[in-house]
Design a protein around this motif. Structure first.
Motif, PDB file in Angstrom:
ATOM      1  N   SER A  64       0.820  -1.208   0.000  1.00  0.00           N
ATOM      2  CA  SER A  64       0.000   0.000   0.000  1.00  0.00           C
ATOM      3  C   SER A  64       0.860   1.267   0.000  1.00  0.00           C
ATOM      4  CB  SER A  64      -0.922   0.002   1.219  1.00  0.00           C
ATOM      5  OG  SER A  64      -0.154   0.147   2.391  1.00  0.00           O
ATOM      6  N   GLN A  67       5.564   2.692   3.403  1.00  0.00           N
ATOM      7  CA  GLN A  67       5.451   2.422   4.840  1.00  0.00           C
ATOM      8  C   GLN A  67       5.148   0.943   5.102  1.00  0.00           C
ATOM      9  OE1 GLN A  67       6.159   4.936   6.844  1.00  0.00           O
ATOM     10  NE2 GLN A  67       5.914   3.824   8.768  1.00  0.00           N
ATOM     11  N   GLN A  68       4.199   0.381   4.367  1.00  0.00           N
ATOM     12  CA  GLN A  68       3.910  -1.046   4.566  1.00  0.00           C
ATOM     13  C   GLN A  68       5.118  -1.902   4.172  1.00  0.00           C
ATOM     14  OE1 GLN A  68       0.848  -3.100   2.192  1.00  0.00           O
ATOM     15  NE2 GLN A  68       0.308  -4.278   4.007  1.00  0.00           N
ATOM     16  N   CYS A  71       7.466  -2.003   7.086  1.00  0.00           N
ATOM     17  CA  CYS A  71       6.940  -2.857   8.172  1.00  0.00           C
ATOM     18  C   CYS A  71       7.147  -4.329   7.826  1.00  0.00           C
ATOM     19  CB  CYS A  71       5.461  -2.570   8.405  1.00  0.00           C
ATOM     20  SG  CYS A  71       5.168  -0.980   9.197  1.00  0.00           S
ATOM     21  N   ASN A  96       9.600   5.115  12.548  1.00  0.00           N
ATOM     22  CA  ASN A  96       8.410   4.587  13.231  1.00  0.00           C
ATOM     23  C   ASN A  96       8.147   3.128  12.882  1.00  0.00           C
ATOM     24  OD1 ASN A  96       8.073   7.099  14.308  1.00  0.00           O
ATOM     25  ND2 ASN A  96       6.543   7.750  12.813  1.00  0.00           N
ATOM     26  N   MET A 100       8.164   0.299  15.751  1.00  0.00           N
ATOM     27  CA  MET A 100       6.948  -0.483  16.036  1.00  0.00           C
ATOM     28  C   MET A 100       7.273  -1.969  16.062  1.00  0.00           C
ATOM     29  SD  MET A 100       3.156  -0.061  14.385  1.00  0.00           S
ATOM     30  CE  MET A 100       3.573  -0.750  12.791  1.00  0.00           C
ATOM     31  N   ALA A 226      -0.491 -12.378   6.764  1.00  0.00           N
ATOM     32  CA  ALA A 226      -0.823 -12.180   8.175  1.00  0.00           C
ATOM     33  C   ALA A 226      -1.103 -10.710   8.483  1.00  0.00           C
ATOM     34  CB  ALA A 226       0.298 -12.702   9.068  1.00  0.00           C
ATOM     35  N   SER A 227      -0.556  -9.791   7.667  1.00  0.00           N
ATOM     36  CA  SER A 227      -0.747  -8.353   7.914  1.00  0.00           C
ATOM     37  C   SER A 227      -2.092  -7.860   7.414  1.00  0.00           C
ATOM     38  CB  SER A 227       0.315  -7.519   7.195  1.00  0.00           C
ATOM     39  OG  SER A 227       1.585  -7.856   7.632  1.00  0.00           O
ATOM     40  N   ASP A 228      -2.415  -8.157   6.143  1.00  0.00           N
ATOM     41  CA  ASP A 228      -3.691  -7.683   5.597  1.00  0.00           C
ATOM     42  C   ASP A 228      -4.138  -8.485   4.371  1.00  0.00           C
ATOM     43  OD1 ASP A 228      -1.893  -6.689   3.767  1.00  0.00           O
ATOM     44  OD2 ASP A 228      -2.724  -4.673   3.716  1.00  0.00           O
TER      45      ASP A 228
ATOM     46  N   SER B  64      -8.088  -2.192   6.071  1.00  0.00           N
ATOM     47  CA  SER B  64      -8.187  -2.909   4.805  1.00  0.00           C
ATOM     48  C   SER B  64      -8.933  -4.233   4.972  1.00  0.00           C
ATOM     49  CB  SER B  64      -6.789  -3.156   4.240  1.00  0.00           C
ATOM     50  OG  SER B  64      -6.103  -4.075   5.056  1.00  0.00           O
ATOM     51  N   GLN B  67      -8.213  -8.560   9.059  1.00  0.00           N
ATOM     52  CA  GLN B  67      -6.836  -8.958   9.350  1.00  0.00           C
ATOM     53  C   GLN B  67      -6.010  -7.769   9.842  1.00  0.00           C
ATOM     54  OE1 GLN B  67      -6.211 -12.180   9.194  1.00  0.00           O
ATOM     55  NE2 GLN B  67      -4.088 -12.081   9.847  1.00  0.00           N
ATOM     56  N   GLN B  68      -6.101  -6.646   9.126  1.00  0.00           N
ATOM     57  CA  GLN B  68      -5.352  -5.463   9.571  1.00  0.00           C
ATOM     58  C   GLN B  68      -5.861  -4.984  10.931  1.00  0.00           C
ATOM     59  OE1 GLN B  68      -5.561  -1.652   7.387  1.00  0.00           O
ATOM     60  NE2 GLN B  68      -3.394  -1.370   7.794  1.00  0.00           N
ATOM     61  N   CYS B  71      -4.175  -7.035  13.573  1.00  0.00           N
ATOM     62  CA  CYS B  71      -2.758  -6.658  13.720  1.00  0.00           C
ATOM     63  C   CYS B  71      -2.626  -5.361  14.509  1.00  0.00           C
ATOM     64  CB  CYS B  71      -2.094  -6.509  12.349  1.00  0.00           C
ATOM     65  SG  CYS B  71      -1.839  -8.083  11.516  1.00  0.00           S
ATOM     66  N   THR B  75      -0.846  -4.831  18.139  1.00  0.00           N
ATOM     67  CA  THR B  75       0.237  -3.859  18.290  1.00  0.00           C
ATOM     68  C   THR B  75      -0.039  -2.875  19.420  1.00  0.00           C
ATOM     69  OG1 THR B  75       0.721  -3.978  15.934  1.00  0.00           O
ATOM     70  CG2 THR B  75       1.503  -2.025  17.087  1.00  0.00           C
ATOM     71  N   ARG B  80       4.856  -8.176  23.559  1.00  0.00           N
ATOM     72  CA  ARG B  80       5.383  -9.467  23.139  1.00  0.00           C
ATOM     73  C   ARG B  80       5.290 -10.455  24.303  1.00  0.00           C
ATOM     74  NH1 ARG B  80       7.797  -9.662  18.564  1.00  0.00           N
ATOM     75  NH2 ARG B  80       9.095 -11.452  18.024  1.00  0.00           N
ATOM     76  N   TYR B  91     -10.369 -19.575  14.008  1.00  0.00           N
ATOM     77  CA  TYR B  91      -9.975 -19.009  12.721  1.00  0.00           C
ATOM     78  C   TYR B  91      -8.454 -18.782  12.665  1.00  0.00           C
ATOM     79  CZ  TYR B  91      -9.501 -15.333   9.176  1.00  0.00           C
ATOM     80  OH  TYR B  91      -9.095 -14.580   8.112  1.00  0.00           O
ATOM     81  N   ASN B  96      -2.619 -16.121  13.187  1.00  0.00           N
ATOM     82  CA  ASN B  96      -1.417 -15.607  12.524  1.00  0.00           C
ATOM     83  C   ASN B  96      -1.125 -14.152  12.899  1.00  0.00           C
ATOM     84  OD1 ASN B  96      -1.193 -18.070  11.286  1.00  0.00           O
ATOM     85  ND2 ASN B  96      -2.108 -17.402   9.357  1.00  0.00           N
ATOM     86  N   ALA B  97      -2.184 -13.351  13.006  1.00  0.00           N
ATOM     87  CA  ALA B  97      -1.988 -11.934  13.348  1.00  0.00           C
ATOM     88  C   ALA B  97      -1.344 -11.801  14.727  1.00  0.00           C
ATOM     89  CB  ALA B  97      -3.327 -11.200  13.314  1.00  0.00           C
ATOM     90  N   MET B 100       2.296 -13.173  14.777  1.00  0.00           N
ATOM     91  CA  MET B 100       3.254 -12.257  14.151  1.00  0.00           C
ATOM     92  C   MET B 100       3.651 -11.155  15.128  1.00  0.00           C
ATOM     93  SD  MET B 100       3.090 -10.606  10.357  1.00  0.00           S
ATOM     94  CE  MET B 100       1.809  -9.420  10.706  1.00  0.00           C
ATOM     95  N   ARG B 206     -11.162  -4.737  -0.117  1.00  0.00           N
ATOM     96  CA  ARG B 206     -10.234  -4.467   0.998  1.00  0.00           C
ATOM     97  C   ARG B 206     -10.673  -3.254   1.818  1.00  0.00           C
ATOM     98  NH1 ARG B 206      -9.782  -8.268   1.988  1.00  0.00           N
ATOM     99  NH2 ARG B 206      -7.986  -8.182   3.342  1.00  0.00           N
ATOM    100  N   ALA B 223      -0.536   3.928  15.460  1.00  0.00           N
ATOM    101  CA  ALA B 223      -0.136   2.593  14.991  1.00  0.00           C
ATOM    102  C   ALA B 223      -0.510   2.419  13.517  1.00  0.00           C
ATOM    103  CB  ALA B 223      -0.783   1.508  15.838  1.00  0.00           C
ATOM    104  N   ALA B 226       1.991   4.299  11.400  1.00  0.00           N
ATOM    105  CA  ALA B 226       3.277   3.596  11.303  1.00  0.00           C
ATOM    106  C   ALA B 226       3.153   2.331  10.436  1.00  0.00           C
ATOM    107  CB  ALA B 226       3.796   3.231  12.687  1.00  0.00           C
ATOM    108  N   SER B 227       1.941   1.782  10.321  1.00  0.00           N
ATOM    109  CA  SER B 227       1.740   0.556   9.531  1.00  0.00           C
ATOM    110  C   SER B 227       1.636   0.838   8.043  1.00  0.00           C
ATOM    111  CB  SER B 227       0.434  -0.147   9.926  1.00  0.00           C
ATOM    112  OG  SER B 227       0.473  -0.530  11.266  1.00  0.00           O
ATOM    113  N   ASP B 228       0.761   1.756   7.667  1.00  0.00           N
ATOM    114  CA  ASP B 228       0.602   2.063   6.237  1.00  0.00           C
ATOM    115  C   ASP B 228      -0.035   3.422   6.000  1.00  0.00           C
ATOM    116  OD1 ASP B 228      -1.961   1.431   6.983  1.00  0.00           O
ATOM    117  OD2 ASP B 228      -2.371   0.112   5.298  1.00  0.00           O
TER     118      ASP B 228
END
Lengths: 352, 352
Positions: A64, A67-68, A71, A96, A100, A226-228, B64, B67-68, B71, B75, B80, B91, B96-97, B100, B206, B223, B226-228
């Motif tokens: 996307s 940034q993605q 990550c 960032n 993260m 696993a992300s999206d 999206s 799943q996102q 995540c 986060t 952790r 599911y 997986n989310a 990860m 999405r 968050a 920082a992800s997308d």
């Protein structure tokens, strides 16, 4: 900010309409976490030709935006607590992404040749990854020299470390042909190449790509899933057609001319209006230029005053995480026409 | 898989075309990491009315897909090594989310009332979060009872733990009005509500959403950034219009009728063709039904044989992470018409 008013919206929106009307069952349903096959082929071919990236379409992962991509690179390549070299001054968005992921971001100074690899080796020898923008370092505007590129590749090879090459605005180079990518220069597969359509088309498209080493494709695909799950298809279909029908190349050529005129105007204004105080060192590519100021001028106060007068600038000192070595102003000229540049520079002159 | 052939493609693609042609400068440029204001208002209003979710538009974050959302929840809410309760069977995408993110996923058994909260308390008392699908648990198809919902909310309140409520197919409920959400039942803000348009429109859109507690909005926004950075705008604009002009509600009503007919046909076939061997326990919502088999039938071999004969099924035993308690077949009927259902069931009868 790109010059959104010069983007061929009519052509683009009719491609989007055609893609929306013609969305196939396969394109509407779940598909490959790496992205659409046809789009990845078009991107691989474009990157081989224009950026000298060594890749097959299987290595291209549609994301996307950069940034993605960062990550995903952090997730796949690094463990929590791993050190990452970051250019200083540098791009906070990248910082960032790694933070993260629980990584320790280490500032490595940049000089006129780019990231100082020797300093990195000396200060943070255990780093597992380096994030660089070799074509046009943000915010200094430096193009990394061949010597430094080889030094960086050698460090990655001998340490088993990774290089993430962000090539976000390399398409716009005005003084010579674009340099080839760092990825294409490396002999071993230690480079993750990242690019985006945000600056050539428009940011809210949210389409970028990364090229990953062939033997890591499966791991990146799983991390993406696993992300999206996978990227939306509509814009991938429309972009494939935009590139295949030549609209993309035409727009890039046109913008290269427009941006180089804007840059020339801006450089001229700085030389005339801010003579003897401010100066520019690199003005050969991209959509922004860095104007350096003497050390006794507070660039943050300067930018605040500019904002009060309706001009949005970023102070160079705000980009440092280690010692602030230089002061200056980041001037974006992508979405600013010649008259706005002249008028804006007159205001900056007054403030100065 | 939704019935893609019954989606109003003409209406939808003309909304997309209008959105593409009319994209404003603001919509083309960088914007709020939470998503477009107007779209979030429409979603908040829809969720308050139809799902009894307690929310203001400021709490709605456009993602999206679920799943996102998972995540981002992991986060923001977890460290952790934190433990997460997961329905067992459950599911795998959700698993997986959290994996990860470095979390420890703990299987908690599900019975006819939903997740067994008491078992969770006993087995994994330190868990910081629970992932549940209370409206229509996947893959057992159970609707969580009010008693269990209150028990789960009480556990979260008293432990300071979080509940992630995935409500991905609650729109399709055939026997009664949709149940209100778990989020709307809670007195304190311990629930993150997650929904998606993938099953009502189509997956490659999405676009999904999450509702986060008001005091966590800033952390989720950071968050996401920082992800997308932020979500693409085109589909947000088109979906806002699709909902506002009534096309969305019309399509849902139509699909509720279609899916309930398909489900009735499927239940009838199971009762007739697989009588005395297989049986169905819950058939009141969603786009799949679980057919339970006796313990001595290997559901994995059964599904392999079905695949050889052109029918794609999932074996229930594959969804367990702890002890396999039940065997069965997951039959999706969303994209399958009445004749295909009858023909397919005849094949399953032969295999059985």
């Amino acid at each position: 900010m790109p010059a959104l008013d010069l983007f061929p919206w009519a052509t683009w929106s009719s491609l989007v309409s055609v893609a929306a009307r013609g969305l196939t069952r396969e394109q509407a349903f779940y598909s490959d976490p790496m992205g659409l096959r046809s789009f990845r082929e078009v991107i691989a071919s474009y990157l081989r030709t224009s950026r000298n990236v060594r890749c097959e379409s299987e290595q291209v992962l549609i994301v996307s935006g950069s940034q993605q991509a960062l990550c995903l690179a952090a997730t796949v390549l690094l463990n929590r607590g791993d050190e990452v070299w970051m250019e200083d001054p540098g791009y906070s968005g990248a910082r960032n992404a790694f933070k993260m992921n629980g990584n320790l971001v280490r500032p490595v100074p940049v000089d006129g040749e780019g990231l100082q690899v020797e300093q990195g080796r000396r200060l943070f020898p255990a780093a597992r990854l380096v994030y660089v923008i070799p074509s046009h370092q943000y915010p200094l505007g430096v193009t990394m020299t061949l010597r430094r590129r080889l030094e960086l590749l050698d460090w990655a090879d001998s340490n088993g470390s990774w290089i993430v090459e962000d090539d976000y605005d390399s398409e716009f180079r005005y003084v010579s042909r674009p340099l080839s990518s760092l990825q294409g220069l490396g002999q071993r597969d230690r480079v993750i190449y990242v690019g985006t359509f945000s600056k050539i088309l428009f940011p809210s498209l949210r389409v970028g790509y990364m090229v990953v080493p062939a033997d890591l494709v499966d791991r990146f695909a799983r991390a993406r899933e696993a992300s999206d799950i996978y990227p939306a298809t509509l814009y991938q279909v429309a972009l494939t057609r935009f590139i295949q029908t030549g609209g993309f190349a035409r727009h890039m050529r046109r913008m290269r001319t427009v941006y180089s005129e804007r840059l020339a105007e801006l450089v001229g204004c700085v030389e005339r209006d801010l003579a003897g105080v401010a100066h520019i060192e690199a003005a050969d590519s991209g959509m922004y230029v860095t104007v350096f100021l003497p050390e006794d001028i507070d660039d943050r106060s300067f930018c605040k005053e500019a904002a009060r007068r309706g001009i949005e600038l970023l102070p160079l000192s705000g980009f440092y995480r280690g010692e602030v070595r230089r002061r200056g102003l980041i001037l974006g000229f992508g979405g600013t026409d010649l008259k706005q540049i002249r008028d804006g520079m007159a205001v900056l002159k007054k403030i100065l």
